[in-house]
Design an enzyme around this catalytic site. Structure first.
Site, PDB file in Angstrom:
ATOM      1  N   HIS A  40      -7.407  -2.460  18.509  1.00  0.00           N
ATOM      2  CA  HIS A  40      -7.604  -1.297  17.679  1.00  0.00           C
ATOM      3  C   HIS A  40      -8.707  -1.430  17.029  1.00  0.00           C
ATOM      4  CE1 HIS A  40      -5.861   1.892  15.229  1.00  0.00           C
ATOM      5  NE2 HIS A  40      -6.323   1.347  14.033  1.00  0.00           N
TER       6      HIS A  40
ATOM      7  N   TYR B 268      -9.654   8.467  11.210  1.00  0.00           N
ATOM      8  CA  TYR B 268      -9.322   8.205   9.519  1.00  0.00           C
ATOM      9  C   TYR B 268     -10.531   7.452   9.095  1.00  0.00           C
ATOM     10  CZ  TYR B 268      -8.197   3.348  11.239  1.00  0.00           C
ATOM     11  OH  TYR B 268      -8.251   2.322  11.661  1.00  0.00           O
TER      12      TYR B 268
ATOM     13  N   ASP C 221      30.696   3.716  12.615  1.00  0.00           N
ATOM     14  CA  ASP C 221      31.204   5.132  12.602  1.00  0.00           C
ATOM     15  C   ASP C 221      31.768   5.139  13.982  1.00  0.00           C
ATOM     16  OD1 ASP C 221      32.130   7.646  11.371  1.00  0.00           O
ATOM     17  OD2 ASP C 221      30.950   8.169  13.204  1.00  0.00           O
TER      18      ASP C 221
HETATM   19  C1  FAD Z   1      -8.653  -3.083  13.384  1.00  0.00           C
HETATM   20  C2  FAD Z   1      -7.224  -2.831  12.629  1.00  0.00           C
HETATM   21  C3  FAD Z   1      -7.243  -1.978  11.337  1.00  0.00           C
HETATM   22  C4  FAD Z   1      -6.090  -1.956  10.647  1.00  0.00           C
HETATM   23  N1  FAD Z   1      -6.050  -1.231   9.715  1.00  0.00           N
HETATM   24  C5  FAD Z   1      -5.075  -0.819   8.882  1.00  0.00           C
HETATM   25  C6  FAD Z   1      -5.066  -0.013   7.737  1.00  0.00           C
HETATM   26  O1  FAD Z   1      -6.061   0.674   7.336  1.00  0.00           O
HETATM   27  N2  FAD Z   1      -3.889  -0.179   6.778  1.00  0.00           N
HETATM   28  C7  FAD Z   1      -2.792  -0.804   7.242  1.00  0.00           C
HETATM   29  O2  FAD Z   1      -1.817  -0.920   6.759  1.00  0.00           O
HETATM   30  N3  FAD Z   1      -2.668  -1.713   8.296  1.00  0.00           N
HETATM   31  C8  FAD Z   1      -3.933  -1.601   9.090  1.00  0.00           C
HETATM   32  N4  FAD Z   1      -3.817  -2.634  10.214  1.00  0.00           N
HETATM   33  C9  FAD Z   1      -2.568  -3.358  10.500  1.00  0.00           C
HETATM   34  C10 FAD Z   1      -2.682  -4.626   9.591  1.00  0.00           C
HETATM   35  O3  FAD Z   1      -3.612  -5.240   9.730  1.00  0.00           O
HETATM   36  C11 FAD Z   1      -1.253  -5.552  10.083  1.00  0.00           C
HETATM   37  O4  FAD Z   1      -0.158  -4.637  10.301  1.00  0.00           O
HETATM   38  C12 FAD Z   1      -1.020  -6.530   9.446  1.00  0.00           C
HETATM   39  O5  FAD Z   1      -1.962  -7.308   9.159  1.00  0.00           O
HETATM   40  C13 FAD Z   1      -0.026  -7.211   9.931  1.00  0.00           C
HETATM   41  O6  FAD Z   1       0.459  -8.586   9.233  1.00  0.00           O
HETATM   42  P1  FAD Z   1       1.215  -9.745   9.729  1.00  0.00           P
HETATM   43  O7  FAD Z   1       1.525 -10.284   8.601  1.00  0.00           O
HETATM   44  O8  FAD Z   1       2.463  -9.051  10.415  1.00  0.00           O
HETATM   45  O9  FAD Z   1       0.389 -10.282  10.921  1.00  0.00           O
HETATM   46  P2  FAD Z   1      -0.716 -11.448  11.091  1.00  0.00           P
HETATM   47  O10 FAD Z   1      -1.628 -11.010   9.962  1.00  0.00           O
HETATM   48  O11 FAD Z   1      -1.220 -11.506  12.276  1.00  0.00           O
HETATM   49  O12 FAD Z   1       0.033 -12.752  10.533  1.00  0.00           O
HETATM   50  C14 FAD Z   1       0.654 -13.215  11.547  1.00  0.00           C
HETATM   51  C15 FAD Z   1       0.385 -14.848  11.236  1.00  0.00           C
HETATM   52  O13 FAD Z   1       1.203 -15.513  12.133  1.00  0.00           O
HETATM   53  C16 FAD Z   1       0.809 -16.834  12.468  1.00  0.00           C
HETATM   54  N5  FAD Z   1       1.347 -17.406  13.557  1.00  0.00           N
HETATM   55  C17 FAD Z   1       1.494 -17.022  14.880  1.00  0.00           C
HETATM   56  N6  FAD Z   1       1.955 -17.786  15.613  1.00  0.00           N
HETATM   57  C18 FAD Z   1       2.329 -19.103  14.761  1.00  0.00           C
HETATM   58  C19 FAD Z   1       2.928 -20.123  14.972  1.00  0.00           C
HETATM   59  N7  FAD Z   1       3.360 -20.508  16.200  1.00  0.00           N
HETATM   60  N8  FAD Z   1       3.360 -20.957  13.994  1.00  0.00           N
HETATM   61  C20 FAD Z   1       2.791 -20.810  12.784  1.00  0.00           C
HETATM   62  N9  FAD Z   1       1.990 -19.722  12.507  1.00  0.00           N
HETATM   63  C21 FAD Z   1       1.688 -18.859  13.584  1.00  0.00           C
HETATM   64  C22 FAD Z   1      -0.894 -16.264  12.930  1.00  0.00           C
HETATM   65  O14 FAD Z   1      -1.790 -17.580  12.916  1.00  0.00           O
HETATM   66  C23 FAD Z   1      -1.102 -15.272  11.845  1.00  0.00           C
HETATM   67  O15 FAD Z   1      -1.749 -15.636  10.747  1.00  0.00           O
HETATM   68  C24 FAD Z   1      -5.220  -2.812  11.017  1.00  0.00           C
HETATM   69  C25 FAD Z   1      -4.964  -3.646  11.921  1.00  0.00           C
HETATM   70  C26 FAD Z   1      -6.134  -3.754  12.867  1.00  0.00           C
HETATM   71  C27 FAD Z   1      -6.190  -4.629  14.078  1.00  0.00           C
END
Ligand code: FAD
Length: 810
Positions: A225, A251, A535
């Site tokens: 993205h 956006y 249900d």
């Molecule tokens: C370019 C871009 C723009 C975006 N813009 C927006 C926006 O404007 N507004 C909005 O609301 N959202 C936006 N998003 C989305 C948003 O950033 C994500 O939905 C959100 O950050 C996801 O958070 P998370 O905690 O699920 O995942 P992550 O931040 O990816 O966290 C997951 C974590 O799990 C850890 N992990 C994985 N495997 C293991 C393991 N085996 N052991 C221990 N740890 C592990 C990883 O290291 C990572 O830190 C954007 C995303 C992108 C890519």
């Protein structure tokens, strides 16, 4: 060995928020395990926009809660999340988009979202740099804004830490200890394991890999993205509202330095590392190379909206992977492995959603259920077919590519179809079936061969008339007058067997299922608050065997709920038997004549009464026949072993021709059930409503003994429910409410439509809505806002069709 009450995997915004909220509920022995540093996944490269208006009421409420939380986090934790409540503008550059905004504004009003439609001039006052040509108006939401994703995560983590949460960085989970269907602990690379009964997979794009360690399929698909940051542009300052132009797929938000962040949803999305191998293990704190050719169409869109951008230099392009899902909704909740929870797949709005996600997940973990109805986000909505990474990727790609499109009601997804087909599929296709898809199943919505131009005058106005056919009223009326044959093979079927089957079901069902073999019972299954979790009908096949029938999409949900209700003391087996039985429903006043002509079985009212079951043979086909109805007519659901289904279809259809039998589809079922007042789970009835509010008191036996939800119902019965599901009839039969429209009384919003449509036999436009009890009486005059226009409506006595029920009991 190290122990914890819960281990949350993933130190992104989601994991941090779950830790924050779980500790807030008093769970102090919580571990947040991150393999690298906090915010080293998708969170660190997010654009940080926080928009609250979403596809469902619950999701929007979650976003509203996020805003509430982001406002107060700094005071509470001492860490600044960088919250800027600058408002948001969404432009409408076409008539359809204007209608969409009007619909959204009406909907938002039903739960207090201060969304207003403003003129183009007013929008320009708030954001002077967009090109007003072609813009008809905008939706303005003053409480939207943007946040610093890393700041937010740090603030949430700090809140959790202060309440005792241990934050482990550099702690890579490499295995799950799962025994006897429950999670028991997690193992790490290079450090000792932690024993725990609760594990939360908040692993972002790694959620699929993490899930598979526990044998749980989490169908997230990473997509690249992109957004870019421009050099300062005259007139841009950090106080401007965020801006979206869905018609141009883009956006924007302002940056403190005067530059613009601009991104969007390209038509040709880029799934990344989506296959079985998943993302590379070392992908942390990393971005993907900028993909300029892919951004080009979005850049065109950006220049069209903000011409000043064309001459602005680009500081950098951010291209980062984010977890999307096959239907564009979050993936939350407990899996089939007890204690193993998932919170992932945030489809580029995980920053906006994080507050609500944390709250919902913490309630789910600590209290067994979240307060909100989150079925649309429940992990269990996905069937087994989502184990296919290609299928998940194809569906998610379609969702991504059409993210900003207007999604008209009744619209069907196309990717990955057909996948699950009833044995009759080819025959139905030959009859001109217009197929829709539900949980992977192909199901006829209507048959083109039933189209009848005489019904064109019934076409609903506006959006509701788009994915519509004259075949729907034709099939509806044919069922009322003669009979309809419906293929409902996709119904989910669950068998409960064992010496304790009856005792067990008595404990989880609100109705009395301790009936003699051969009886069919309609029942809800309730949570402790009395809310409706399932249900279904329960048929007692023999003293130790029940067959439960539930909706196509609810099989895995109901199965999990039922299994979850069984304790070690219950000697029962709960099995999904969906694939072993087809289902053909024959309904209509001539159903008995038709079926009698192909079976020697006694089908008389005495020999085969309503709500009973018999084994019969119809045209050489052995089948289980249930005398039940979801359309309000005499008839039977016939359940043959799957391999007999095609033959049975042919035999019954042929036999029915002289009686006016037509092949009919799901859209007719929906209009038939509406005028008969039958409720639909997930719309009219959800875990947030009880049977007392939903008009289902007749299906509850409070005096049968203990059952889940009984105490809550008793209390509500004493106090009297504060709202009731009511049937509204709109003054204009061609103005059709589709769900979520506000209901007004005395100028105030008094309810929201749960489902609506046309009852073709009663000739009325019908809408169900929960109303305060003082308004829920027949004759009350109200109005329903349909696409910005108020349509008069009146509360009608229920049901509109066949109120005495004589058509189903003769
Ligand atoms: C370019 C871009 C723009 C975006 N813009 C927006 C926006 O404007 N507004 C909005 O609301 N959202 C936006 N998003 C989305 C948003 O950033 C994500 O939905 C959100 O950050 C996801 O958070 P998370 O905690 O699920 O995942 P992550 O931040 O990816 O966290 C997951 C974590 O799990 C850890 N992990 C994985 N495997 C293991 C393991 N085996 N052991 C221990 N740890 C592990 C990883 O290291 C990572 O830190 C954007 C995303 C992108 C890519």
């Amino acid at each position: 060995m190290d122990e914890a009450q819960a281990v949350i995997i993933g130190g992104g915004v989601a994991g941090a928020s779950i830790a924050y909220h779980l500790t807030d509920l008093g769970w102090t022995d919580v571990v947040l395990a991150e393999r690298s540093d906090l915010t080293s996944g998708s969170t660190f490269h997010s654009a940080g926009l926080v928009g609250q208006l979403r596809s469902s009421v619950s999701l929007t409420r979650m976003m509203m809660y996020s805003v509430e939380l982001y406002r107060r986090l700094q005071t509470e934790t001492g860490v600044d999340p960088g919250w800027h409540e600058v408002g948001s503008l969404r432009l409408a550059s076409s008539g359809e988009r204007l209608e969409e905004l009007q619909r959204l504004a009406g909907w938002g009003r039903t739960f207090g979202l201060p969304l207003e439609i403003v003129s183009t001039e007013e929008a320009l006052d708030r954001f002077p740099l967009f090109d007003p040509r072609g813009v008809q108006c905008a939706a303005y939401l003053p409480t939207d804004g943007y946040v610093d994703p890393s700041g937010l995560t740090m603030a949430l983590a700090e809140g959790a830490r202060r309440r005792g949460c241990r934050i482990l960085t550099g702690a890579r989970v490499n295995g799950m200890d799962v025994r006897e269907g429950r999670v028991r602990g997690v193992t790490f690379e290079g450090r000792g394991p932690i024993r725990t009964n609760v594990v939360v997979n908040a692993g972002g794009i790694f959620a699929n890999q993490l899930g598979r360690m526990a044998g749980v399929e989490v169908p997230v698909v990473p997509f690249a993205h992109q957004y870019l940051l421009t050099e300062p542009i005259d007139g841009i300052d950090a106080g401007l509202p965020t801006l979206r132009d869905p018609d141009r797929l883009v956006y924007f938000r302002a940056e403190a330095g005067g530059g613009l962040v601009a991104g969007g949803y390209e038509r040709r999305p880029a799934p990344w590392a989506w296959d079985e191998k998943g993302p590379p293990a070392g992908f942390n704190n990393e971005l993907l190379p900028a993909d300029w050719p892919r951004f080009e169409p979005l850049a065109e869109g950006c220049f069209g909206v903000i011409p000043a951008m064309e001459s602005a230099g680009v500081v950098r392009m951010i291209n980062g992977p984010e977890a999307f899902t096959p239907d564009g909704e979050f993936i939350l909740g407990e899996s089939d492995i007890g204690g193993f929870f998932v919170a992932a797949g945030f489809c580029a709005h995980g920053i906006a959603g994080a507050g609500g996600v944390g709250k919902v997940m913490a309630e789910w973990i600590a209290e067994g259920r979240p307060e909100l109805d989150v079925w649309k986000m429940d992990l269990r909505r996905f069937g087994r077919h989502y184990r296919s990474r290609t299928h998940a990727k194809d569906r998610a790609s379609e969702v991504y590519a059409t993210y900003y499109d207007i999604h008209y009601p009744g619209e069907e997804r196309r990717a990955g179809r057909p996948l699950k087909m009833a044995p009759t599929y080819v025959r139905l296709a030959g009859l001109g079936a217009e197929f829709g898809e539900k949980s992977g199943w192909e199901r006829p919505n209507w048959f083109r061969t039933n189209e009848d131009e005489r019904f064109e005058e019934l076409r609903p106005r506006g959006w509701a008339g788009r994915h519509w056919s004259t075949a729907i009223p034709a099939e509806h009326l044919a069922t009322r007058e003669g009979a309809g044959l419906f293929d409902e093979t996709s119904f989910a079927k669950i068998e409960v067997t064992g010496p304790d089957a009856c005792r067990f079901l008595q404990r989880i069902c609100a109705n009395d299922v301790d009936v003699s073999p051969g009886r069919v019972v309609y029942s809800q299954l309730l949570n402790d608050r009395g809310g409706i979790e399932c249900d279904l009908t329960a048929t007692r096949l023999d003293p130790v065997r029940y067959l439960l029938i539930t909706g196509t999409a609810f099989g895995s949900h109901d199965l999990a709920w039922i299994r979850g209700g069984a304790g070690p003391e219950d000697d029962v087996e709960v099995r999904d038997v969906t694939s072993s039985l087809a289902c053909l429903a024959l309904w209509g006043p001539r159903a008995r004549d038709i079926l009698s002509s192909v079976t020697p079985a006694d089908l008389s009212n005495l020999g085969f009464p309503y709500m009973t079951q018999r084994e019969i043979v119809a045209g050489d086909v052995p089948c289980l026949a249930l005398r039940v109805t979801y359309v309000g007519e005499l008839g039977w659901e016939l359940y043959p072993p799957t391999e007999f289904a095609l033959r049975l279809w042919d035999v019954v259809l042929e036999a029915g021709r002289p009686f006016g039998l037509v092949a009919a589809g799901y859209r007719a079922i929906d209009s038939l059930r509406l005028e008969k007042g039958y409720r639909a789970w997930g719309a009219d009835i959800t875990p947030e409503e009880t049977p007392l509010e939903a008009g289902l008191r007749f299906a509850v036996k409070l005096d049968k003994g203990e059952f889940t939800g009984r105490d809550a119902l008793r209390l509500i019965e004493v106090q009297g429910p504060s709202k009731r599901l009511s049937c509204l009839v709109l003054a204009d039969p061609r103005s059709v409410a589709l769900g979520n429209e506000p209901v007004f009384g005395d100028g105030k919003v008094v309810g929201r439509v749960t489902s609506g449509g046309v009852g073709y036999a009663v000739g009325k436009s019908i809408a169900f809505a929960y109303l305060p009890t003082d308004l829920a009486t027949a004759g009350t005059s109200l109005s329903v806002e349909v696409f910005g226009a108020r349509v008069d409506a009146e509360v009608a006595p229920e049901p509109l069709y066949d109120p005495t029920g004589e058509r189903i009991r003769f």
